[in-house]
Design a protein around this motif. Structure first.
Motif, PDB file in Angstrom:
ATOM      1  N   ALA A 151      -2.711   8.942  12.730  1.00  0.00           N
ATOM      2  CA  ALA A 151      -1.492   9.730  12.902  1.00  0.00           C
ATOM      3  C   ALA A 151      -1.830  11.151  13.331  1.00  0.00           C
ATOM      4  N   LEU A 152      -2.922  11.690  12.810  1.00  0.00           N
ATOM      5  CA  LEU A 152      -3.317  13.048  13.173  1.00  0.00           C
ATOM      6  C   LEU A 152      -3.771  13.119  14.629  1.00  0.00           C
ATOM      7  N   ILE A 233       5.454  11.926   5.239  1.00  0.00           N
ATOM      8  CA  ILE A 233       4.485  11.405   6.206  1.00  0.00           C
ATOM      9  C   ILE A 233       3.162  11.146   5.492  1.00  0.00           C
ATOM     10  N   ALA A 234       2.217  10.548   6.228  1.00  0.00           N
ATOM     11  CA  ALA A 234       0.923  10.208   5.642  1.00  0.00           C
ATOM     12  C   ALA A 234       0.181  11.470   5.212  1.00  0.00           C
ATOM     13  N   VAL A 235      -0.292  11.480   3.970  1.00  0.00           N
ATOM     14  CA  VAL A 235      -1.027  12.625   3.449  1.00  0.00           C
ATOM     15  C   VAL A 235      -2.452  12.606   4.008  1.00  0.00           C
ATOM     16  N   PHE A 244       0.835  20.105   9.305  1.00  0.00           N
ATOM     17  CA  PHE A 244       0.953  19.962  10.761  1.00  0.00           C
ATOM     18  C   PHE A 244       1.777  18.707  11.107  1.00  0.00           C
ATOM     19  N   LEU A 245       1.463  17.591  10.459  1.00  0.00           N
ATOM     20  CA  LEU A 245       2.225  16.360  10.696  1.00  0.00           C
ATOM     21  C   LEU A 245       3.679  16.509  10.238  1.00  0.00           C
ATOM     22  N   ALA A 246       3.871  17.216   9.127  1.00  0.00           N
ATOM     23  CA  ALA A 246       5.235  17.402   8.614  1.00  0.00           C
ATOM     24  C   ALA A 246       6.078  18.238   9.570  1.00  0.00           C
ATOM     25  N   ALA A 247       5.491  19.292  10.143  1.00  0.00           N
ATOM     26  CA  ALA A 247       6.233  20.123  11.098  1.00  0.00           C
ATOM     27  C   ALA A 247       6.606  19.306  12.329  1.00  0.00           C
ATOM     28  N   ARG A 248       5.703  18.487  12.779  1.00  0.00           N
ATOM     29  CA  ARG A 248       6.003  17.612  13.924  1.00  0.00           C
ATOM     30  C   ARG A 248       7.130  16.642  13.574  1.00  0.00           C
TER      31      ARG A 248
END
Length: 335
Positions: A151-152, A233-235, A244-248
């Motif tokens: 995911a990253l 989202i995936a930690v 970063f993933l959360a902002a996206r």
């Protein structure tokens, strides 16, 4: 006169002619000698055998390919926890299919009690759901998982989301913030924050743990949103990467075609708990005109479960409330 001696007459034996050989009758003529029950049984047995043979032929001709296993498609779960990427039409929203990064005016009921569901957000994102609907009524693009990529990796390849800058502090916004009184406790996320006494209106929270919105601005189609929940989202190994993933992921709650530019990236502390803050602007077009929302995502480590997510976004039509972002972030504490 004495009788004269006579010789015995010879025995006459008449031989019977041999019986004529049996005449062979045709097969159809001999069927009349067979009992009818035997004929019926034979006919039924023949019909059954033909039916079985026909069914076998149909199965092998039409059903062989249907039973051949095919390769499995991408996992729905990965698409649920992976925020959307441009150009993809697949749908998998981790939370509710309503854009609220700037929530359409009049689309959220007012006066609803704040809901606290016992189901965790992580459970709600493990099932398939429709794609988030943008403010323009179109589905936000969601990236299909790419085999071999995390995911990253997908997030870093997303052109809507640039790489994070070196540590940069969130600037203080000018203006007077909305007054606060008391605190909001999000027991599901394990976080508490200042309660705004005016302007920010509490609305139905589901699927968030808490949610508040600003009143609709005159002539604007969007309004500000403040929401909290366990991070959906995936930690990742590093809380900075999770942020970063959360902002996206929050692009699901902004108009379609939105892009991010970073304004802050810094570690924070909520009481004694570690966390990470990302500040950013979301750029988009509405009615052919350029607009932007100012937003922030803060993640705070909690004793158990996923980190708590605090998300706030305010469109340029309500920029007088941008200072509320500073008030919110500085008030974060664990429960």
């Amino acid at each position: 006169m004495a009788d004269a001696e006579t010789a015995p007459l010879p025995k006459i034996v008449i031989e019977e002619p041999p019986p004529p050989p049996p005449v062979k009758r045709p097969l159809f003529a001999r069927l009349g000698d067979v009992p009818m029950r035997v004929i019926y049984r034979g006919v039924v047995g023949g019909v059954a055998a033909l039916a079985v043979a026909a069914a076998a032929v149909v199965f092998f001709v039409t059903g062989w390919d249907r039973g051949t296993p095919t390769a499995a498609g991408p996992s729905d779960v990965e698409s649920l926890v992976t925020p959307p990427a441009p150009g993809s039409a697949s749908a998998a929203a981790p939370l509710e299919p309503v854009p609220s990064g700037s929530v359409p005016s009049g689309s959220v009921p007012s006066g609803s009690p704040e809901a606290t569901s016992s189901a965790s957000v992580s459970a709600s994102v493990s099932v398939s759901a429709p794609a988030p609907v943008s403010a323009q009524g179109t589905a936000s693009p969601v990236a299909s998982p790419t085999p071999g990529k995390s995911a990253l990796d997908l997030a870093k390849a997303d052109p809507r989301v640039p790489r994070l800058p070196a540590e940069r502090k969130l600037r203080a916004f000018r203006g007077h913030g909305t007054p606060t009184k008391g605190r909001v406790k999000d027991k599901r996320s394990g976080i508490t924050f200042a309660r705004f006494t005016k302007t920010w209106k509490r609305v139905t929270s589901s699927p968030f743990a808490t949610r508040r919105v600003l009143p609709g601005a005159k002539g604007a189609k969007h309004r500000g949103l403040l929401a909290t929940c366990p991070v959906p989202i995936a930690v990742q190994d590093q809380i900075r990467d999770t942020a970063f993933l959360a902002a996206r992921w929050t692009l699901n709650y902004h108009p379609a075609g939105s892009k991010i530019s970073w304004t802050a990236s810094q570690p924070i502390k909520a009481g004694k708990r570690e966390g990470w803050l990302l500040g950013y602007r979301v750029h988009y077009k509405v009615g052919g005109k350029n607009h932007q929302s100012t937003a922030a995502v803060a993640l705070v480590e909690v004793p158990s479960g996923k980190p708590a997510l605090v998300f706030i976004t305010i469109p340029d039509a309500q920029k007088k409330r941008w200072s509320d972002i500073t008030t919110l972030i500085t008030s974060l504490r664990p429960i």
